[in-house]
Design an enzyme around this catalytic site. Structure first.
Site, short mmCIF file in Angstrom:
data_model
loop_
_atom_site.label_atom_id
_atom_site.label_comp_id
_atom_site.label_asym_id
_atom_site.label_seq_id
_atom_site.Cartn_x
_atom_site.Cartn_y
_atom_site.Cartn_z
N GLU A 62 -1.28 -5.39 8.79
CA GLU A 62 -0.39 -4.80 9.79
C GLU A 62 -0.88 -5.08 11.21
OE1 GLU A 62 0.24 -0.63 9.02
OE2 GLU A 62 1.05 -1.00 7.02
N LYS A 80 -1.17 -9.39 2.97
CA LYS A 80 -0.44 -8.87 4.13
C LYS A 80 -1.32 -7.90 4.90
CE LYS A 80 3.11 -5.70 3.87
NZ LYS A 80 2.62 -4.64 4.78
N ASP A 114 0.84 -1.20 0.00
CA ASP A 114 0.00 0.00 0.00
C ASP A 114 0.88 1.25 0.00
OD1 ASP A 114 0.90 -0.08 2.60
OD2 ASP A 114 -1.08 0.10 3.53
N SER A 115 2.21 1.06 0.01
CA SER A 115 3.13 2.17 -0.26
C SER A 115 2.86 2.74 -1.64
CB SER A 115 4.60 1.72 -0.15
OG SER A 115 4.82 0.56 -0.92
N GLU A 158 9.52 -3.86 10.37
CA GLU A 158 9.93 -2.57 9.82
C GLU A 158 10.47 -1.65 10.92
OE1 GLU A 158 7.17 -0.75 7.11
OE2 GLU A 158 8.32 1.12 7.03
N ASP A 162 -1.20 -6.26 -0.48
CA ASP A 162 -1.31 -5.57 0.81
C ASP A 162 -2.76 -5.15 1.05
OD1 ASP A 162 0.04 -4.78 3.05
OD2 ASP A 162 1.08 -3.09 2.11
#
Ligand code: KIV
Length: 293
Positions: free
Chosen positions: A115, A113, A44-45, A182, A83
């Site tokens: 978070e 993925k 999602d970057s 991260e 993501d």
């Protein structure tokens, strides 16, 4: 042949570093796959590096699905991880499963993925129960960076480091097949890596993780802003400068009538050209003919 999840785990066991990188479109998917990476993350970057937002928060399911589909079509061997964007899995297990299903069914991803731990643990269990492989993400989790106090390293106090350690073990137990760490201090990432049996993939977390991930545009020098880059980014090329040079050269050549040249144009047989010129004359077309056209 597609890399399997057990193969990824074997890489950890054999201490062969896992190479992960992000991609957001079809040509990049093809290029990074051909370069031999093991995992391609459609992160999602994308919100930052290709959609022009200042955080990852605005990324939507529709956007992530389109980007994931484009990348998946270009990737043969590497595992493609889609993501889950902010608010696509936070509300309920049912929404998480429906949205994870979109990334896999419509986007062609091999895994998804998400978070965090805590409430995300139930989501991991729900996704895994629905048959979707899940990668976790701990430490600096950009979707909740504001709550973490900004984009800064996590786990630098003993208590916070212990929380990360426990969260990683909990994610493994919930069924994750790998975890991104991260901006975690290297020794903390190392301890987590030695404790869990699933691979850890580090970004800004030192050399002791089982693999590394970088954002493609960061390592290629394609910037969408002028802000500082995190210290862990290593620039392997300056493609942004090369793009800029190429486009400026193109603009110069167009303005100087140097492009297009003979080899860039199509020809027409002489007799066809003569007939065409006879038909349109000097360009003045009979109004009646135009009206009937
Ligand atoms: O979205 C992303 O690119 C990521 C990586 C930084 C791991 O989550």
């Amino acid at each position: 042949m597609k890399l399997s999840l057990p193969a990824l785990r074997e890489m950890k066991r054999d201490q062969r570093p896992i190479v992960m990188i992000t991609a957001y479109d079809h040509p990049s998917g093809r290029i990074v796959d051909a370069a031999g990476v093991d995992v391609v993350l459609v992160g999602d970057s994308a919100a930052n590096v290709v959609l022009g937002h200042s955080t990852t928060v605005p990324a939507t399911m529709d956007e992530m699905t389109i980007l994931t589909r484009a990348v998946s079509r270009g990737v043969g061997r590497a595992l493609v991880v889609g993501d889950l964007p902010f608010m696509s899995y936070q509300v309920s297990d049912a929404e998480a499963v429906a949205n994870g299903g979109r990334l896999i069914k419509e986007g062609g991803a091999d895994a998804v993925k998400l978070e965090g731990a805590g409430p995300s643990l139930d989501r991991v269990r729900a996704l895994v129960a629905a048959g979707m492989p899940v990668m976790g993400h701990l430490g600096l989790t950009p979707q909740t960076a504001t709550a973490l106090g900004g984009h800064k390293a996590q786990g630098r106090q003993a208590e916070a480091a212990e929380r990360l350690f426990m969260d990683a073990v909990a994610l493994e137990q919930a069924g994750c097949f790998a975890i991104v760490l991260e901006a975690v201090p290297a020794p903390v990432a190392g301890s987590i890596t030695r404790r869990v049996t699933i691979p850890t993939i580090g970004i800004g977390s030192g050399p002791e993780t089982d693999g590394q991930v970088l954002v493609l545009h960061d390592m290629l020098g394609i910037r969408s802003g002028d802000g500082p880059q995190p210290r862990f980014v290593k620039r392997y090329a300056d493609i942004g400068a090369e793009m800029s040079r190429a486009v400026a050269e193109y603009a110069d050549e167009v303005r100087a009538h140097a492009y297009p040249a003979e080899q860039h144009t199509y020809s027409i047989p002489d007799d066809e050209l003569a007939a065409f010129q006879a038909a349109v004359g000097a360009g003045s077309i009979d109004d009646n003919r135009l009206a009937d056209w």
